[in-house]
Scaffold this active site. Structure first.
Site, mmCIF file in Angstrom:
data_model
loop_
_atom_site.group_PDB
_atom_site.id
_atom_site.type_symbol
_atom_site.label_atom_id
_atom_site.label_comp_id
_atom_site.label_asym_id
_atom_site.label_seq_id
_atom_site.Cartn_x
_atom_site.Cartn_y
_atom_site.Cartn_z
ATOM 1 N N HIS A 51 25.249 73.508 31.695
ATOM 2 C CA HIS A 51 26.309 72.507 31.803
ATOM 3 C C HIS A 51 27.067 72.344 30.484
ATOM 4 O O HIS A 51 28.271 72.085 30.482
ATOM 5 C CB HIS A 51 25.701 71.169 32.227
ATOM 6 C CG HIS A 51 26.695 70.154 32.673
ATOM 7 N ND1 HIS A 51 27.385 70.253 33.863
ATOM 8 C CD2 HIS A 51 27.124 69.002 32.096
ATOM 9 C CE1 HIS A 51 28.185 69.212 33.991
ATOM 10 N NE2 HIS A 51 28.053 68.436 32.943
ATOM 11 N N HIS A 98 31.350 66.961 39.478
ATOM 12 C CA HIS A 98 30.264 65.985 39.388
ATOM 13 C C HIS A 98 29.426 66.132 40.651
ATOM 14 O O HIS A 98 29.210 65.180 41.408
ATOM 15 C CB HIS A 98 30.809 64.563 39.227
ATOM 16 C CG HIS A 98 30.171 63.834 38.085
ATOM 17 N ND1 HIS A 98 29.769 62.530 38.145
ATOM 18 C CD2 HIS A 98 29.833 64.261 36.843
ATOM 19 C CE1 HIS A 98 29.238 62.162 36.986
ATOM 20 N NE2 HIS A 98 29.258 63.207 36.185
#
Length: 747
Positions: A51, A98
């Protein structure tokens, strides 16, 4: 300093539980010259997560085209991309995912996704003017999918509406592959004076470091690590990894940021997103070639007795890190005092590249910034690829394997009510599209969202696009289609494509077939962006969107969402998609092909799940878009609408419904009628032309390189194909508008 982690199997297990590989644990020990303590291990785990450092993707990402005549900031240089839009203005835009948080807590997961992407924009000094999104959900008949849809849409709506930025576009798509892993991609677009960028940099030894905005809590701890792993049966236990947002605090932070640009002494500023204080201190330090001393006990907290690693890794929302010139602190403090926000000095810039973190004067972590960040010493990997068996098998498909339906009207009515085709009004009605008074498409239906640039003749044009079914069928072709459809939507709205941001959603990169998909997507995206001169300004990679059990891995469709920005140099050139007058001529521009591959018709109605990508020709697509621009420049077309999901019939219906018109057309007998009406072959646009412009239109088309044919005329209300009625436009509109709400059981 707290005790270091000893070289034992138990401590290696701790590292692995934080998402680190055994070889990465060994690398950490070499970097530090000793074993890390738990806080340091936590820092490495988040900064070396996919990430944050893109360790499995960065090599391929660097092959994408990044340069262009309007580019002001290249990909990776700042929090978001920046392009020159003329009139001494710049546009800042970015899209991010998200997904994992939204899978287990849809409302807050989606809401904080919106908040985070807006902060990326205004941290650079831009004022957000528009938001877009791209949403993927599972089977709409499942209760869990309905829970995901309702929570995500409400989260986006509640946060965005309170923050006060209109939603101008987006897409919603349903498929079983997203049952456990919904995709929530949010895009923000902002405007700022050219040359007024606030950089995410720290420099100047002795300069103070401030944390501003909200207080820090325990929400979002190890969120970056959580987002870098598969969804499993235990993922609900990771609920603390989901952040909690406050749009009203974000609005105050936005206004404070705008005021901050007028105050002298600001060195740099960065949003605290993934990995919180850890990421912002390390990335800003590395960019400026310096270090930091940070005193964690000075950080304003919402909860008592927070541990050092909790403060460092918290992803509490609405916070930023600000570096100020020493001696000019008062001006900065005054800004945040005005907006009633925290502005607390928590450290100082130091020489060298070492970041030191203290708690009550005890050194709890000491790490080199360079070795932790993307583009520095963070690990970079090459992953193996394998062509999936389905890819070759799907190429054996022939349209002759599908029997033509007895009733084309039955197919049409099925598609009208399909959740991937039907109106998304139930979703859109929960978003405020008018706040700020800059939206130009509230009552003018267009293929892309348009935002007025007040005080100029110009407007921004923007869209998000990706048909993940096409990408699954052929990653390289599917990615090219995603880019070209985005460009086509902008051109059909009157704009000129400028640049893209992307959100690349895939399964586990250690899955060879998934990485083959990723590799193909990057190649396809690069080809299309080069052809259309739309450089990549940045974006987001979201791996691990898959469900894992002891026996299976079920990745989502490869879903490279393209967020494209365009410019409308003269607002008088807006093109809408709606038919204007009864009797106007309807033309189809582009190739007519005998193709139903990967269409909603063949996938859902015929229930054939493995077919190739639809017909696509990059060069012909490019010529088509140049032709549309030329026709619009000469004011020869009254409307333009691209042929996409659902095929030609749905395109005609969507052009007819806004004005309650019908159409009377004749099909092309050189192809099967189901392919003509419901096939999704690319590179086609439906335009309408008034009688007074018909001769000039055909003259220009005869000189172009684009195929075209007269389909028929705009009718009063009946949907007529080859003399057969497909019902009235009002009947179709009622089904089209109500289908999604009915499927979600919303009365």
């Amino acid at each position: 300093m707290e005790a270091t982690v000893e070289d034992s199997k138990a401590n290696l297990k701790t590292a692995e539980s934080l998402g680190l590989l055994p070889e990465e644990f060994e690398q950490i020990k070499k970097i530090l010259g000793r074993s890390p303590n738990f806080t340091e291990l936590s820092i490495f785990s988040v900064m070396w997560s996919e990430h944050c450092c893109y360790k499995n993707s960065i090599k391929l990402l660097k092959t994408l085209p990044r340069e262009g005549s309007r580019m002001l900031v290249e990909a990776g240089e700042e929090n978001a991309g920046l392009v020159d839009i003329g009139d001494d203005l710049a546009c800042c835009f970015k899209i991010e995912s998200h997904n994992h948080p939204s899978a287990i807590e849809p409302y807050q997961g989606a809401a904080t996704g919106v908040g985070g992407i807006n902060r990326d924009i205004f941290t650079m000094g831009a004022r957000p003017v528009a938001q877009l999104n791209s949403l993927r959900f599972g089977n709409i008949e499942r209760d869990r999918t309905k829970w995901h849809v309702k929570g995500v849409v409400k989260g986006i709506g509640d946060y965005g509406n309170a923050f006060g930025i209109p939603v101008l576009g987006g897409e919603v798509f349903f498929d079983d592959c997203y049952n456990t892993n919904p995709l929530v991609n949010a895009m923000s677009v902002g405007i700022m004076p050219k040359g007024a960028t606030i950089s995410a940099i720290s420099e100047g030894p002795g300069n103070p470091v401030f944390i501003v905005g909200s207080s820090t809590g325990k929400d979002g701890i190890h969120g970056a690590t959580f987002a870098s792993g598969d969804i499993t049966a235990e993922s609900a236990n990771d609920l603390p990894s989901v952040q909690v947002g406050d749009p009203f605090q974000e609005k105050l932070l936005l206004e404070a940021t705008q005021d901050l640009m007028k105050v002298s002494g600001l060195v740099g500023m960065q949003d605290m997103g993934a990995a919180g204080i850890t990421c912002s201190t390390l990335e800003m330090s590395d960019k400026g070639g310096c270090g930091m001393k940070v005193y964690l006990d000075k950080v304003p907290t919402r909860q008592a007795n927070m541990k050092p690693f909790e403060i460092l890794l918290s992803e509490s929302q609405e916070r930023m890190l600000v570096v100020v010139e020493k001696g000019k602190e008062d001006g900065i403090k005054a800004v945040f005092e005005k907006w009633d926000l925290n502005c607390v000095e928590i450290g100082e810039v130091t020489e060298g590249g070492i970041c030191q973190y203290y708690m009550h004067d005890e050194l709890v972590a000491e790490v080199p910034a360079y070795d932790l960040v993307l583009g520095g010493g963070a690990p970079v990997y090459d992953r193996e690829t394998k062509v999936p068996d389905y890819y070759e098998a799907s190429k054996n498909f022939s349209i002759d394997q599908v029997k033509e339906p007895e009733s084309l009207r039955d197919v049409a009515e099925y598609l009208i009510s399909h959740p991937n085709i039907a109106s998304k009004r139930w979703v859109i009605s929960q978003y405020d599209s008018m706040v700020g008074t800059s939206t130009m498409t509230t009552n003018v239906p267009t293929d892309a969202g348009i935002s007025n640039i007040k005080g100029t003749k110009k407007a921004l044009v923007m869209t998000t696009d990706c048909n993940s079914r096409y990408v699954s069928a052929d990653p390289e072709i599917g990615a090219q289609i995603a880019v070209t459809e985005a460009a086509r939507n902008i051109v059909c709205s009157g704009g000129e494509p400028l640049a893209i941001t992307n959100c690349l959603n895939f399964g586990n990169p250690y899955n060879k077939e998934v990485y083959w998909q990723f590799d193909g997507v990057i190649k396809g995206m690069g080809k299309a962006c080069t052809k259309f001169s739309t450089p990549v300004t940045g974006g987001n990679v979201s791996f691990y969107n898959q469900t894992s059990t002891d026996t299976t891995e079920d990745p989502v469709f490869p879903t490279p969402v393209i967020g494209m920005l365009g410019i409308l140099d003269d607002k008088a050139d807006i093109l809408s998609l709606d038919f204007k007058n009864e009797g106007d001529h309807i033309y189809l521009l582009g190739e007519v092909v005998n193709d139903i591959s990967s269409s909603e018709y063949v996938y859902s109605f015929c229930e054939l799940k493995r077919t190739p990508a639809p017909y696509f020709d990059l060069d012909k697509e490019y010529e088509l878009q140049q032709t549309i621009k030329a026709l619009n420049a000469e004011k020869l077309i009254s409307s333009a609408h691209d042929v996409a999901d659902g095929g030609l019939f749905i395109t005609l219906l969507e052009s007819a419904m806004p004005g309650n018109f019908g159409f009377k057309i004749t099909s092309d007998d050189s192809v099967r009628k189901d392919a003509f009406l419901f096939g999704e072959g690319q590179g086609r646009v439906v335009v309408s032309v008034s009688s007074k412009h018909n001769e000039a239109f055909t003259s220009l088309m005869d000189q172009s390189l684009t195929s075209y044919q007269l389909l028929g005329t705009v009718d009063s209300s009946d949907l007529n194909i080859d003399g057969d009625s497909f019902g009235s436009v009002q009947e179709a509109k009622d089904k089209f508008d109500s289908a999604l709400g009915n499927l979600l059981e919303v009365k």
